[in-house]
Write a protein that holds these residues in place. Structure first.
Motif, mmCIF file in Angstrom:
data_model
loop_
_atom_site.group_PDB
_atom_site.id
_atom_site.type_symbol
_atom_site.label_atom_id
_atom_site.label_comp_id
_atom_site.label_asym_id
_atom_site.label_seq_id
_atom_site.Cartn_x
_atom_site.Cartn_y
_atom_site.Cartn_z
ATOM 1 N N UNK A 56 42.016 5.727 11.770
ATOM 2 C CA UNK A 56 41.260 6.679 12.576
ATOM 3 C C UNK A 56 41.898 6.708 13.963
ATOM 4 N N UNK A 57 42.343 7.894 14.382
ATOM 5 C CA UNK A 57 43.085 8.056 15.633
ATOM 6 C C UNK A 57 42.258 8.944 16.567
ATOM 7 N N UNK A 58 41.752 8.349 17.655
ATOM 8 C CA UNK A 58 40.769 9.003 18.511
ATOM 9 C C UNK A 58 41.418 9.620 19.756
ATOM 10 N N UNK A 59 40.943 10.793 20.146
ATOM 11 C CA UNK A 59 41.469 11.488 21.323
ATOM 12 C C UNK A 59 40.747 11.037 22.588
ATOM 13 N N UNK A 60 41.216 11.518 23.741
ATOM 14 C CA UNK A 60 40.640 11.126 25.022
ATOM 15 C C UNK A 60 39.727 12.188 25.617
ATOM 16 N N UNK A 61 39.216 11.875 26.805
ATOM 17 C CA UNK A 61 38.393 12.822 27.554
ATOM 18 C C UNK A 61 39.205 14.084 27.841
ATOM 19 N N UNK A 62 38.577 15.222 27.856
ATOM 20 C CA UNK A 62 39.201 16.537 28.009
ATOM 21 C C UNK A 62 39.958 16.956 26.748
ATOM 22 N N UNK A 63 39.852 16.173 25.677
ATOM 23 C CA UNK A 63 40.612 16.472 24.474
ATOM 24 C C UNK A 63 39.737 16.866 23.310
#
Length: 283
Positions: A56-63
């Motif tokens: 599971x590959x999680x994105x960041x804020x604003x993404x």
């Protein structure tokens, strides 16, 4: 010549199926009461009759769920690593936990009012994805990683659910907000302060400080990796967590490389993060 062309044409579907691919999928979430999309990487030669480990590959804020493919060029990295044997064939899931409009839309990986995202992730997304794409199914076949807000989410998820992940990799991880590493605004109605507060309330640093002996024992069953640039404004969080884990006897790795809070850094981090997950499958 016609026979050759016909043979080539008949081979096209087979050739296409032999290539890795990104699928955009999604469904209506009962927890979040909205449509939730996600991207899934399927390795070359993927067969629904076989089972695969999952990252599971999680994105960041604003993404959002598309960042790792469009900006991080994750598919190219995974293809290269599988080709040279550093990464076993794996399914990579990139969920959605936000929007570029952080003031108008809720962002984050934790449960807050009207956004029970952690419940969605573990009760809806994880079982549905693993059932459909024949991946994961156990701690030894499941890993989690992410950048910034997603890096913090990955570390905290593995802390809170160590029975579900064999490894956790945090890139430039937003692990706490005690010193207001990320600030909200006084803009009326902005949802960013809610995200700020949720990170503070789910502090990865506090979690280790407050861990009892039984919890520490469970944390030792996860392989931990913190990766942050020397010019990153979140660096001290990874350093602090590294030493707190050391003090509790929890094995972990800390990597500080040249770089900042940028996609250039996170793209190159994949060359370490994905093989790290692969090496720890089955442990």
């Amino acid at each position: 010549m016609k026979k050759i062309l016909l043979a080539l044409w008949l081979m096209l579907p087979l050739a296409a199926s032999a290539q890795s691919r990104i699928e955009t999928d999604g469904y209506y979430s009962e927890q979040l009461r909205c449509e939730q999309k996600f991207n899934v990487y399927l390795p070359a030669g993927y067969k629904a009759t076989e089972s695969y480990p999952v990252i599971y590959l999680l994105h960041g804020l604003y993404g959002d769920y598309s960042n790792w493919v469009k900006t991080g060029r994750m598919k190219d990295v995974a293809d290269a690593l599988i080709s040279n044997g550093e990464l076993q064939p794996v399914v990579i899931v990139m969920p959605n936990a936000g929007d570029s409009d952080v003031h108008g839309y809720q962002n984050g990986y934790f449960n807050v009012q009207d956004w029970p995202y952690e419940d969605y992730f573990f009760q809806e997304l994880l079982p549905a994805v693993e059932r459909k794409y024949h991946c994961g199914g156990s701690k030894g076949q499941r890993a989690i990683a992410g950048l910034s807000m997603g890096g913090g989410g990955a570390i905290v998820y593995a802390q809170r659910h160590p029975d579900l992940f064999s490894s956790a990799y945090g890139m430039s991880a937003w692990l706490d907000n005690k010193h207001r590493e990320v600030r909200g605004t006084d803009k009326p109605g902005s949802k960013l302060p809610i995200t700020d507060r949720s990170v503070r309330e789910h502090s990865a640093l506090d979690f280790v400080d407050n861990a009892d002996a039984a919890t520490i024992g469970r944390l030792k069953t996860v392989a931990w990796f913190l990766d942050c640039g020397d010019d990153d404004f979140l660096l001290r969080l990874s350093v602090d967590l590294h030493f707190k884990m050391n003090d509790k006897g929890i094995p972990n790795q800390l990597r500080v490389r040249d770089g900042g809070h940028t996609w250039e850094y996170w793209h190159t981090a994949l060359y370490t993060a994905l093989p790290f997950a692969s090496r720890n499958f089955g442990k």
